[in-house]
Scaffold this active site. Structure first.
Site, mmCIF file in Angstrom:
data_model
loop_
_atom_site.group_PDB
_atom_site.id
_atom_site.type_symbol
_atom_site.label_atom_id
_atom_site.label_comp_id
_atom_site.label_asym_id
_atom_site.label_seq_id
_atom_site.Cartn_x
_atom_site.Cartn_y
_atom_site.Cartn_z
ATOM 1 N N ASP A 71 5.181 2.195 -3.628
ATOM 2 C CA ASP A 71 4.419 2.081 -4.869
ATOM 3 C C ASP A 71 3.173 1.259 -4.591
ATOM 4 O O ASP A 71 3.128 0.481 -3.635
ATOM 5 C CB ASP A 71 5.235 1.449 -5.987
ATOM 6 C CG ASP A 71 4.752 1.896 -7.362
ATOM 7 O OD1 ASP A 71 5.395 2.753 -7.972
ATOM 8 O OD2 ASP A 71 3.703 1.390 -7.810
ATOM 9 N N GLN A 72 2.172 1.426 -5.438
ATOM 10 C CA GLN A 72 0.878 0.800 -5.192
ATOM 11 C C GLN A 72 0.305 0.193 -6.464
ATOM 12 O O GLN A 72 0.412 0.770 -7.545
ATOM 13 C CB GLN A 72 -0.093 1.847 -4.640
ATOM 14 C CG GLN A 72 -1.454 1.310 -4.230
ATOM 15 C CD GLN A 72 -2.350 2.430 -3.743
ATOM 16 O OE1 GLN A 72 -2.837 3.234 -4.535
ATOM 17 N NE2 GLN A 72 -2.560 2.503 -2.432
#
Length: 205
Positions: A71-72
Site C-alpha cells: 500500500d502507498q
C-alpha cells in the site's frame, strides 16, 4: 523453507504488471480492509500497517500461500497525507498542493506465510520533486490520464513524468506501487530466486 504459491493481495492492474516482471507465477485477490488512518498515525506506519493488513486479510481464504501485500501513501512537506483522490476536483487540489514541492511517497510491503504467520515487512521511501504547475497544465493532465485511483494523483508510468523536476530514491517501481528490489530480497531470503527459477534449459550440444 518450503516454497509455496504466491498471491498478490491487490486488484491493482499496476501492481499486477509490476509483479509480472519477476517472472514468477502468481494469482491475485482483492482484500477487503479499512484503509482509514489511525489518529496521529505517521505515513510510514500507515503504509506498513495497510500492507500487512491486506496480506493478513486473505490468509484464511488462501492457506498454503505466500501473500504479498502493498500500500502507498504520499506526504506533503507539512506532514499531511495524500491518498487516492477519487475524483477530478480532489485530484486537482492534490496537484495544486504538490506543485513546486518535494513529496515523499511511502510504499509499504509485506510478505506473509498464510500457514505459519511468518511476516516480513518494510516501508520504501521515494521522493518526488514537482515542478511549478499551472492550473491549465493540471487540468490537461488529469483529463488525459484520469489518475483518480492513484495516490498523489498521477501515473508514474504515463504522462506523470512531465509533472516533475526530479525523482530521488532507490527503486522507481515503488512509486508505481510495488517495490520490486525489496520484494526480490524478501523472496530470496525465503528461498525463491527469480533469476534462478527463470533459467532457460541448457542448450544441447
Amino acid at each position: 523453507m518450503t516454497r509455496k504459491p504466491l498471491l498478490l493481495a491487490s486488484s491493482s492492474p499496476y501492481r499486477k504488471t509490476l509483479l509480472e516482471r519477476l517472472g514468477l507465477p502468481f494469482t491475485c485477490a482483492s482484500p477487503e480492509i479499512d484503509e482509514s488512518p489511525q489518529p496521529d498515525e505517521s505515513g510510514e506506519s500507515l503504509a506498513t500497517r495497510l500492507a500487512e493488513s491486506k496480506a493478513r486479510a486473505l490468509a484464511d481464504r488462501f492457506p498454503g500461500h505466500w501473500i504479498i501485500g502493498s500500500d502507498q501513501v504520499a506526504c506533503l512537506p507539512d506532514g499531511s497525507l495524500l491518498n487516492k483522490p477519487g475524483n477530478h476536483q480532489q485530484a486537482t487540489n492534490q496537484l495544486r498542493q504538490s506543485s513546486g514541492h518535494r513529496v515523499l511517497f511511502l510504499t509499504g510491503l509485506a510478505l506473509l506465510d498464510a500457514d505459519s504467520g511468518k511476516l516480513e515487512s518494510l516501508c520504501e521511501p521515494y521522493n518526488v520533486r514537482f515542478r511549478e504547475l499551472t492550473d491549465e497544465e493540471i487540468d490537461a493532465y488529469l483529463r488525459r490520464e484520469q489518475p483518480y485511483d492513484c495516490a498523489g494523483s498521477f501515473k508514474m508510468e504515463g504522462l506523470g513524468i512531465t509533472l516533475f523536476d526530479a525523482l530521488e530514491g532507490r527503486d522507481p517501481n515503488s512509486l508505481v506501487g510495488l517495490p520490486l528490489i525489496a520484494l526480490n530480497s524478501m523472496l530470496r531470503r525465503w528461498g525463491r530466486n527469480p533469476l534462478l527459477e527463470n533459467r532457460p534449459a541448457p542448450e544441447r550440444t
